[in-house]
Design a protein around this motif. Structure first.
Motif, PDB file in Angstrom:
ATOM      1  N   SER A   2      39.251  25.364 -55.912  1.00  0.00           N
ATOM      2  CA  SER A   2      39.321  25.911 -57.257  1.00  0.00           C
ATOM      3  C   SER A   2      39.054  24.835 -58.311  1.00  0.00           C
ATOM      4  O   SER A   2      38.432  25.113 -59.327  1.00  0.00           O
ATOM      5  CB  SER A   2      40.694  26.528 -57.489  1.00  0.00           C
ATOM      6  N   ILE A   3      39.509  23.617 -58.060  1.00  0.00           N
ATOM      7  CA  ILE A   3      39.282  22.524 -59.002  1.00  0.00           C
ATOM      8  C   ILE A   3      37.791  22.224 -59.095  1.00  0.00           C
ATOM      9  O   ILE A   3      37.262  21.986 -60.179  1.00  0.00           O
ATOM     10  CB  ILE A   3      40.078  21.278 -58.581  1.00  0.00           C
ATOM     11  N   ARG A   4      37.113  22.247 -57.981  1.00  0.00           N
ATOM     12  CA  ARG A   4      35.662  22.002 -57.991  1.00  0.00           C
ATOM     13  C   ARG A   4      34.930  23.062 -58.800  1.00  0.00           C
ATOM     14  O   ARG A   4      34.009  22.750 -59.550  1.00  0.00           O
ATOM     15  CB  ARG A   4      35.115  21.979 -56.570  1.00  0.00           C
ATOM     16  N   LYS A   5      35.340  24.309 -58.647  1.00  0.00           N
ATOM     17  CA  LYS A   5      34.712  25.390 -59.416  1.00  0.00           C
ATOM     18  C   LYS A   5      34.937  25.196 -60.904  1.00  0.00           C
ATOM     19  O   LYS A   5      34.025  25.397 -61.706  1.00  0.00           O
ATOM     20  CB  LYS A   5      35.257  26.746 -58.977  1.00  0.00           C
ATOM     21  N   ASN A   6      36.157  24.784 -61.285  1.00  0.00           N
ATOM     22  CA  ASN A   6      36.448  24.543 -62.693  1.00  0.00           C
ATOM     23  C   ASN A   6      35.608  23.399 -63.253  1.00  0.00           C
ATOM     24  O   ASN A   6      35.102  23.484 -64.368  1.00  0.00           O
ATOM     25  CB  ASN A   6      37.931  24.235 -62.891  1.00  0.00           C
ATOM     26  N   VAL A   7      35.455  22.337 -62.469  1.00  0.00           N
ATOM     27  CA  VAL A   7      34.662  21.194 -62.917  1.00  0.00           C
ATOM     28  C   VAL A   7      33.196  21.592 -63.065  1.00  0.00           C
ATOM     29  O   VAL A   7      32.544  21.272 -64.070  1.00  0.00           O
ATOM     30  CB  VAL A   7      34.822  20.006 -61.942  1.00  0.00           C
ATOM     31  N   VAL A   8      32.669  22.305 -62.087  1.00  0.00           N
ATOM     32  CA  VAL A   8      31.276  22.737 -62.149  1.00  0.00           C
ATOM     33  C   VAL A   8      31.053  23.684 -63.329  1.00  0.00           C
ATOM     34  O   VAL A   8      30.066  23.549 -64.064  1.00  0.00           O
ATOM     35  CB  VAL A   8      30.854  23.412 -60.819  1.00  0.00           C
ATOM     36  N   THR A   9      31.977  24.595 -63.545  1.00  0.00           N
ATOM     37  CA  THR A   9      31.862  25.525 -64.672  1.00  0.00           C
ATOM     38  C   THR A   9      31.891  24.775 -65.995  1.00  0.00           C
ATOM     39  O   THR A   9      31.087  25.057 -66.895  1.00  0.00           O
ATOM     40  CB  THR A   9      33.006  26.554 -64.626  1.00  0.00           C
ATOM     41  N   THR A  10      32.780  23.798 -66.114  1.00  0.00           N
ATOM     42  CA  THR A  10      32.866  23.008 -67.343  1.00  0.00           C
ATOM     43  C   THR A  10      31.574  22.245 -67.593  1.00  0.00           C
ATOM     44  O   THR A  10      31.061  22.209 -68.725  1.00  0.00           O
ATOM     45  CB  THR A  10      34.050  22.022 -67.266  1.00  0.00           C
ATOM     46  N   ILE A  11      31.022  21.648 -66.561  1.00  0.00           N
ATOM     47  CA  ILE A  11      29.771  20.903 -66.704  1.00  0.00           C
ATOM     48  C   ILE A  11      28.633  21.832 -67.118  1.00  0.00           C
ATOM     49  O   ILE A  11      27.833  21.496 -67.997  1.00  0.00           O
ATOM     50  CB  ILE A  11      29.438  20.155 -65.394  1.00  0.00           C
ATOM     51  N   ILE A  12      28.568  23.003 -66.533  1.00  0.00           N
ATOM     52  CA  ILE A  12      27.506  23.956 -66.874  1.00  0.00           C
ATOM     53  C   ILE A  12      27.634  24.414 -68.325  1.00  0.00           C
ATOM     54  O   ILE A  12      26.648  24.461 -69.067  1.00  0.00           O
ATOM     55  CB  ILE A  12      27.522  25.153 -65.906  1.00  0.00           C
ATOM     56  N   VAL A  13      28.855  24.716 -68.763  1.00  0.00           N
ATOM     57  CA  VAL A  13      29.070  25.161 -70.143  1.00  0.00           C
ATOM     58  C   VAL A  13      28.707  24.056 -71.121  1.00  0.00           C
ATOM     59  O   VAL A  13      28.035  24.303 -72.136  1.00  0.00           O
ATOM     60  CB  VAL A  13      30.529  25.631 -70.348  1.00  0.00           C
ATOM     61  N   LEU A  14      29.112  22.822 -70.839  1.00  0.00           N
ATOM     62  CA  LEU A  14      28.759  21.708 -71.717  1.00  0.00           C
ATOM     63  C   LEU A  14      27.254  21.481 -71.760  1.00  0.00           C
ATOM     64  O   LEU A  14      26.693  21.186 -72.824  1.00  0.00           O
ATOM     65  CB  LEU A  14      29.485  20.438 -71.275  1.00  0.00           C
ATOM     66  N   ALA A  15      26.585  21.632 -70.622  1.00  0.00           N
ATOM     67  CA  ALA A  15      25.133  21.486 -70.595  1.00  0.00           C
ATOM     68  C   ALA A  15      24.455  22.562 -71.441  1.00  0.00           C
ATOM     69  O   ALA A  15      23.497  22.287 -72.178  1.00  0.00           O
ATOM     70  CB  ALA A  15      24.627  21.544 -69.154  1.00  0.00           C
ATOM     71  N   ILE A  16      24.950  23.776 -71.365  1.00  0.00           N
ATOM     72  CA  ILE A  16      24.382  24.865 -72.178  1.00  0.00           C
ATOM     73  C   ILE A  16      24.575  24.576 -73.661  1.00  0.00           C
ATOM     74  O   ILE A  16      23.666  24.786 -74.471  1.00  0.00           O
ATOM     75  CB  ILE A  16      25.016  26.212 -71.780  1.00  0.00           C
ATOM     76  N   ILE A  17      25.755  24.066 -74.037  1.00  0.00           N
ATOM     77  CA  ILE A  17      26.014  23.735 -75.440  1.00  0.00           C
ATOM     78  C   ILE A  17      25.068  22.633 -75.918  1.00  0.00           C
ATOM     79  O   ILE A  17      24.513  22.711 -77.010  1.00  0.00           O
ATOM     80  CB  ILE A  17      27.489  23.335 -75.632  1.00  0.00           C
ATOM     81  N   VAL A  18      24.881  21.601 -75.088  1.00  0.00           N
ATOM     82  CA  VAL A  18      23.990  20.499 -75.464  1.00  0.00           C
ATOM     83  C   VAL A  18      22.555  20.997 -75.609  1.00  0.00           C
ATOM     84  O   VAL A  18      21.863  20.650 -76.580  1.00  0.00           O
ATOM     85  CB  VAL A  18      24.081  19.355 -74.427  1.00  0.00           C
ATOM     86  N   ILE A  19      22.106  21.820 -74.689  1.00  0.00           N
ATOM     87  CA  ILE A  19      20.733  22.347 -74.757  1.00  0.00           C
ATOM     88  C   ILE A  19      20.556  23.240 -75.987  1.00  0.00           C
ATOM     89  O   ILE A  19      19.537  23.157 -76.686  1.00  0.00           O
ATOM     90  CB  ILE A  19      20.388  23.107 -73.454  1.00  0.00           C
ATOM     91  N   ALA A  20      21.547  24.069 -76.274  1.00  0.00           N
ATOM     92  CA  ALA A  20      21.459  24.942 -77.450  1.00  0.00           C
ATOM     93  C   ALA A  20      21.441  24.126 -78.738  1.00  0.00           C
ATOM     94  O   ALA A  20      20.665  24.419 -79.658  1.00  0.00           O
ATOM     95  CB  ALA A  20      22.626  25.921 -77.461  1.00  0.00           C
TER      96      ALA A  20
END
Length: 90
Positions: A2-20
């Motif tokens: 579950s921790i890995r999923k949270n970390v991956v989700t956080t990284i993906i969301v931050l990447a989307i914010i940076v790209i936007a």
């Protein structure tokens, strides 16, 4: 797991914010020769700081609200489990 999923989700969301953000600043469009650049490139620093502070406050408030809801649900679950244990003892 579950921790890995949270970390991956956080990284993906931050990447989307940076790209936007990059897209808003670089693809703003407008007439660059006349000085009217359009998009976020035409905003001054004061406006950007204001938007950042308001956005940051909303972000933090969202996490605070999630924390309050989580604590309320946890308290409810603890009380429910206590009552179930008391019923088993009786």
């Amino acid at each position: 797991m579950s921790i890995r999923k949270n970390v991956v989700t956080t990284i993906i969301v931050l990447a989307i914010i940076v790209i936007a953000t990059y897209g808003l600043f670089s693809l703003g469009g407008g007439n660059t020769r006349g000085g009217n650049e359009g998009g976020f490139r035409s905003l001054n620093a004061r406006t950007l700081v204001t938007l950042g502070v308001v956005g940051g406050s909303a972000f933090i408030t969202g996490f605070g609200l999630r924390d309050v809801i989580g604590r309320a649900v946890a308290t409810r679950n603890r009380n429910r489990l206590k009552s179930l244990q008391e019923q088993k003892k009786a």
